[in-house]
Scaffold this motif. Sequence first.
Motif, mmCIF file in Angstrom:
data_model
loop_
_atom_site.group_PDB
_atom_site.id
_atom_site.type_symbol
_atom_site.label_atom_id
_atom_site.label_comp_id
_atom_site.label_asym_id
_atom_site.label_seq_id
_atom_site.Cartn_x
_atom_site.Cartn_y
_atom_site.Cartn_z
ATOM 1 N N ASN A 36 0.801 -1.230 0.000
ATOM 2 C CA ASN A 36 0.000 0.000 0.000
ATOM 3 C C ASN A 36 0.830 1.275 0.000
ATOM 4 O OD1 ASN A 36 -1.896 -1.941 2.146
ATOM 5 N ND2 ASN A 36 -2.712 -1.282 0.191
ATOM 6 N N GLN A 91 3.460 0.360 2.990
ATOM 7 C CA GLN A 91 3.224 -0.759 3.892
ATOM 8 C C GLN A 91 3.002 -2.051 3.108
ATOM 9 O OE1 GLN A 91 3.293 -0.751 7.229
ATOM 10 N NE2 GLN A 91 3.676 1.456 7.385
ATOM 11 N N ARG A 107 1.117 -5.176 3.233
ATOM 12 C CA ARG A 107 -0.069 -5.555 4.005
ATOM 13 C C ARG A 107 -0.218 -7.062 4.174
ATOM 14 N NH1 ARG A 107 -6.467 -4.527 2.646
ATOM 15 N NH2 ARG A 107 -7.213 -4.878 4.768
ATOM 16 N N ARG A 108 -0.045 -7.813 3.078
ATOM 17 C CA ARG A 108 -0.293 -9.251 3.132
ATOM 18 C C ARG A 108 0.258 -9.916 1.876
ATOM 19 N NH1 ARG A 108 -6.889 -9.167 1.906
ATOM 20 N NH2 ARG A 108 -6.821 -7.452 0.404
ATOM 21 N N ILE A 137 -9.403 -1.248 4.717
ATOM 22 C CA ILE A 137 -8.605 -0.170 5.305
ATOM 23 C C ILE A 137 -9.463 1.086 5.378
ATOM 24 C CG2 ILE A 137 -6.571 1.302 5.063
ATOM 25 C CD1 ILE A 137 -5.210 -0.940 3.550
#
Length: 309
Positions: free
Chosen positions: A76, A138, A140-141, A289
């Motif tokens: 992100n 970031q 995230r996953r 988010i």
Amino acid sequence: MAFTAQDVKKLREMTNVGMMDCKKALQATDGDMDKAVDWLREKGLAKAAKKAGRIAAEGVAYAAVIGSTGVVIEVNTETDFAAKTDAFLDLVKNLAAIVATDAPADVEALKNCKYPGTDLTVTEVMQEKVMSIGENLQIRRFARFADNVSVAYVHAGGTHGVLVNLAVEGDADITEIGKNVAMQIAAMNPKFWDKSLVPQADVDHELQVQVALMDNDPKMANKPAQIKEKIAAGKINAFYKENCLLQQDFVRSDLFTGSVEGYIADAAKKLGVSVKFVDAIHFVKGEGIEKKVDDFAAEVAAQIANAGK
């Protein structure tokens, strides 16, 4: 003045700057913590700490098959503009490559992996990218499939990243089958892959809904309860058809008319192989988010109020 590994850790926690840069700062300032913080600020490195708190809800959901390993990852940014830069997209692709080759257990493990072509960790490179791109970034996953045959699909430049995993018996290129299934997932966002995966509680709830609908229908309200229950049970297939990937109508009706499960079997037969859907991962960029919503009018009003003080 000497310093320890704990000092380096403490400085990192204070500034959100990488371990190597914290060590350099302490070396340059003879272990003086306050001066080390200033040293990092003067170098522009400590700015990353401020950016780290900003909401990053844009970015990309990216999927790829690297070697024989399928990877899907969401990284992100704060703005869509930054997500389209070459520097950011290269970062995402390199992170996917690390996931494929190093098989980190989770995001924290990924952050500790060595970044390709450098002696730095992913965390340290991410902090450098924050400085150069100018936004909070970031990871995230991510997810990966090491077995069977994976097919990746990225929709609309990264709004959706889909990874489909198929078991194949025979020798044929099944990329088109996988891509069409992935496009179905991106378009229809099924809640379950197959009706066998639907929890009984969900089935019971749907039956209750169907019975309640009949209770509120003047034409059906006076029917015996047993009749209503049988009718509701007959309608459960419609629930599966709406919510389960393999039971959904295949959206590419120009290729096949019927269910997704039927399409896979038909397309595989034409190729002379056997193909079974095993699993899939679907990441939607920024899903869940909470994005910051700026109230411009309130901001202007606050500035006017403050100006009068």
